[in-house]
Motif scaffolding. Sequence first.
Motif, PDB file in Angstrom:
ATOM      1  N   ALA A 126       0.889  -1.120  -0.036  1.00  0.00           N
ATOM      2  CA  ALA A 126       0.060   0.115  -0.055  1.00  0.00           C
ATOM      3  C   ALA A 126       0.892   1.255   0.025  1.00  0.00           C
ATOM      4  O   ALA A 126       1.828   1.116   0.736  1.00  0.00           O
ATOM      5  CB  ALA A 126      -0.824  -0.024   1.230  1.00  0.00           C
ATOM      6  N   LEU A 127       0.666   2.134  -1.038  1.00  0.00           N
ATOM      7  CA  LEU A 127       1.223   3.278  -1.049  1.00  0.00           C
ATOM      8  C   LEU A 127       0.664   4.480  -0.304  1.00  0.00           C
ATOM      9  O   LEU A 127      -0.541   4.514  -0.993  1.00  0.00           O
ATOM     10  CB  LEU A 127       1.888   3.717  -2.357  1.00  0.00           C
ATOM     11  N   ARG A 128       1.016   5.161   0.477  1.00  0.00           N
ATOM     12  CA  ARG A 128       0.374   6.346   1.211  1.00  0.00           C
ATOM     13  C   ARG A 128       1.116   7.629   0.861  1.00  0.00           C
ATOM     14  O   ARG A 128       2.317   7.826   1.385  1.00  0.00           O
ATOM     15  CB  ARG A 128       0.269   6.311   2.654  1.00  0.00           C
ATOM     16  N   VAL A 129       0.655   8.377  -0.033  1.00  0.00           N
ATOM     17  CA  VAL A 129       1.242   9.854  -0.329  1.00  0.00           C
ATOM     18  C   VAL A 129       0.581  10.865   0.559  1.00  0.00           C
ATOM     19  O   VAL A 129      -0.547  10.964   0.563  1.00  0.00           O
ATOM     20  CB  VAL A 129       1.141   9.946  -1.680  1.00  0.00           C
ATOM     21  N   VAL A 130       1.357  11.391   1.354  1.00  0.00           N
ATOM     22  CA  VAL A 130       0.674  12.465   2.197  1.00  0.00           C
ATOM     23  C   VAL A 130       1.436  13.846   1.931  1.00  0.00           C
ATOM     24  O   VAL A 130       2.563  13.984   1.475  1.00  0.00           O
ATOM     25  CB  VAL A 130       0.918  12.210   3.811  1.00  0.00           C
ATOM     26  N   ASN A 131       0.524  14.811   2.355  1.00  0.00           N
ATOM     27  CA  ASN A 131       1.486  16.114   2.291  1.00  0.00           C
ATOM     28  C   ASN A 131       2.258  16.533   3.662  1.00  0.00           C
ATOM     29  O   ASN A 131       1.756  16.553   4.638  1.00  0.00           O
ATOM     30  CB  ASN A 131       0.078  17.167   1.983  1.00  0.00           C
ATOM     31  N   THR A 132       3.498  16.695   3.127  1.00  0.00           N
ATOM     32  CA  THR A 132       4.502  16.859   4.325  1.00  0.00           C
ATOM     33  C   THR A 132       5.134  18.231   4.067  1.00  0.00           C
ATOM     34  O   THR A 132       5.753  18.684   4.968  1.00  0.00           O
ATOM     35  CB  THR A 132       5.461  15.863   4.596  1.00  0.00           C
ATOM     36  N   THR A 133       4.825  19.132   2.693  1.00  0.00           N
ATOM     37  CA  THR A 133       5.892  20.197   2.594  1.00  0.00           C
ATOM     38  C   THR A 133       4.786  21.663   2.698  1.00  0.00           C
ATOM     39  O   THR A 133       5.770  22.590   2.432  1.00  0.00           O
ATOM     40  CB  THR A 133       6.433  19.767   1.126  1.00  0.00           C
ATOM     41  N   THR A 134       3.707  21.553   2.494  1.00  0.00           N
ATOM     42  CA  THR A 134       2.902  22.653   2.442  1.00  0.00           C
ATOM     43  C   THR A 134       1.885  22.706   3.456  1.00  0.00           C
ATOM     44  O   THR A 134       1.692  21.831   4.170  1.00  0.00           O
ATOM     45  CB  THR A 134       2.485  23.081   1.087  1.00  0.00           C
ATOM     46  N   VAL A 135       1.383  24.027   3.566  1.00  0.00           N
ATOM     47  CA  VAL A 135       0.180  24.090   4.587  1.00  0.00           C
ATOM     48  C   VAL A 135      -1.116  23.575   3.828  1.00  0.00           C
ATOM     49  O   VAL A 135      -1.652  22.769   4.357  1.00  0.00           O
ATOM     50  CB  VAL A 135       0.166  25.609   4.999  1.00  0.00           C
ATOM     51  N   VAL A 136      -1.304  24.227   2.661  1.00  0.00           N
ATOM     52  CA  VAL A 136      -2.253  23.613   2.013  1.00  0.00           C
ATOM     53  C   VAL A 136      -1.742  23.010   0.705  1.00  0.00           C
ATOM     54  O   VAL A 136      -0.856  23.393  -0.050  1.00  0.00           O
ATOM     55  CB  VAL A 136      -3.346  24.866   1.489  1.00  0.00           C
ATOM     56  N   ALA A 137      -2.280  21.682   0.401  1.00  0.00           N
ATOM     57  CA  ALA A 137      -1.680  21.052  -0.382  1.00  0.00           C
ATOM     58  C   ALA A 137      -1.836  21.332  -2.042  1.00  0.00           C
ATOM     59  O   ALA A 137      -2.938  21.805  -2.120  1.00  0.00           O
ATOM     60  CB  ALA A 137      -2.229  19.426  -0.322  1.00  0.00           C
ATOM     61  N   PRO A 138      -1.078  21.135  -2.763  1.00  0.00           N
ATOM     62  CA  PRO A 138      -1.173  21.687  -4.177  1.00  0.00           C
ATOM     63  C   PRO A 138      -2.418  20.672  -4.796  1.00  0.00           C
ATOM     64  O   PRO A 138      -2.548  19.543  -4.363  1.00  0.00           O
ATOM     65  CB  PRO A 138       0.237  21.201  -4.895  1.00  0.00           C
ATOM     66  N   GLY A 139      -3.117  21.558  -5.576  1.00  0.00           N
ATOM     67  CA  GLY A 139      -4.368  21.018  -6.086  1.00  0.00           C
ATOM     68  C   GLY A 139      -5.643  20.990  -4.942  1.00  0.00           C
ATOM     69  O   GLY A 139      -6.730  20.971  -5.382  1.00  0.00           O
ATOM     70  N   ALA A 140      -5.440  21.329  -3.822  1.00  0.00           N
ATOM     71  CA  ALA A 140      -6.686  21.335  -2.826  1.00  0.00           C
ATOM     72  C   ALA A 140      -7.462  22.581  -3.180  1.00  0.00           C
ATOM     73  O   ALA A 140      -8.563  22.736  -3.069  1.00  0.00           O
ATOM     74  CB  ALA A 140      -6.196  21.638  -1.429  1.00  0.00           C
TER      75      ALA A 140
END
Length: 452
Positions: A126-140
Amino acid sequence: LYNALVRTAVVLFTRDLRLHDQPALAGAAATSEAVVPLFVLDDGLVRRIESPNRLTFLLESLADLRSSLRERGGDLVVRRGDAVAETLRLAQAVGADSVFVGRGSSSYAQRRQDRLGRECDRLRLALRVVNTTTVVAPGALATAERDHYRIFTPYWRRWREAYGPRPVPPPERVHLPGGGLEPGELPPASALTRESTSPALPRGGERAARARLDRWLTDGLPCYGRPGATLSRGPTSRLSPYLHFGCVSPVELAARVRHRRSGGGEEFLRQLAWRDFYEQLLAANPATPHEDLRPRGRSWAEDEEALARWAEGRTGYPIVDAGMRQLTHEGWLPNRARLIVASFLTKTLSLDWRSGAAVFARLLVDGDVACNVGNWQWMAGTGVDTRPNRVLNPVRQAKRFDPEGEYVRRYVPELAQLDGASVHEPCRSPSLLVPPEYPEPLGRPDGVDAAA
Ligand SMILES: Cc1cc2nc3c(=O)[nH]c(=O)nc-3n(C[C@H](O)[C@H](O)[C@H](O)COP(=O)(O)OP(=O)(O)OC[C@H]3O[C@@H](n4cnc5c(N)ncnc54)[C@H](O)[C@@H]3O)c2cc1C
């Protein structure tokens, strides 16, 4: 060797080299009994970095992360080679059932993520890609017409309403799987690059980041964004390299300043939103490190000598020279100085923004594809600036942001004989006070002094 009944996750660290508010690590620890923190010194990445300053900072950050993980009973496994292949090799060796990784925005990171996804599918991981680099994720955040924003002010309005993830606490313990895992060596910087670093480089790592943050919240934030800041005394955080490598989390930063909206907090949040803005712009336009976002049919001059004089800080404009020499000496520059030298290169010398961005990328310890390219294109008028013809007159900028000439005298010591603001126009000073080796000005500084 490893216990197949224990749920095990591999956490591939990339630009999130911390324990505090590290959602990939926290997610793995919440779902698995054993966690393997991994960093792959990817040969492609090391070649791409091409910056002794950033490589050194990266290795210091990794050493710091390893020592924090060891204090908690874990370790940082270090491998060299292809990030995808090494992650899968390790995942199979420890019998992992999941891989956690932070989301990246550059075309390089997106390709790596796609490959990792395909390979994990194939191996039933299972690959879990999470947002660790910005406050609001790109594309949100998307506009009615596009899947991303190209104008900052409406983005900022939505960002303020949208942000709100809570920082996750650092894990108390990190449990490695049993079975004896070879941690791997962290090479010295000299093994990866022969070039020397800037002499006054900040130290990498989460500990240094947190110490700087705590100090700055007390000393800097209350005056942040107030009118009258100068180049030599600007109360900015200097957290940019730590944000770039993820030694400090932008979500935690936002959470810690959001309650202090009066004393600089609001202005600081706006800067974090600029960072997120450029990240989502790059994620949606991955060709922009090479291509104009908004081509305006400009042709650029070709002048190797002018480019070299600019890069070495020998343009004959003391404020530009001071900026470029600070960059060489510290691997860092205040935003205002970045704007002045970038305007000079692209608007006064009419040189291609890509050549300036490449010099920045080599020297900046915070060199970041999204922020660097986004800001260079903004200044060159090919990006998201709504006033693409903006030019910053270097002498007027100098008088405004270095009114006493302190900044210039610090970095261009051969002009130390010139008092106060006269240091900004050596050609108007008695020639006896200006040493002959200080160059005549390059180009002609046109330009209105628009507030930028
Ligand atoms: C031509 C040019 C190139 C640049 N290249 C980079 C780069 O490669 N990497 C980089 O991190 N920043 C870049 N910047 C943006 C900015 O200059 C730096 O982020 C800032 O000066 C870092 O200092 P600080 O941490 O003290 O900033 P602070 O004022 O304390 O701001 C806090 C954080 O907000 C973010 N931020 C602030 N200003 C900007 C901005 N204009 N755009 C995006 N994010 C911002 C940074 O992460 C910064 O650390 C560039 C700006 C220009 C004009």
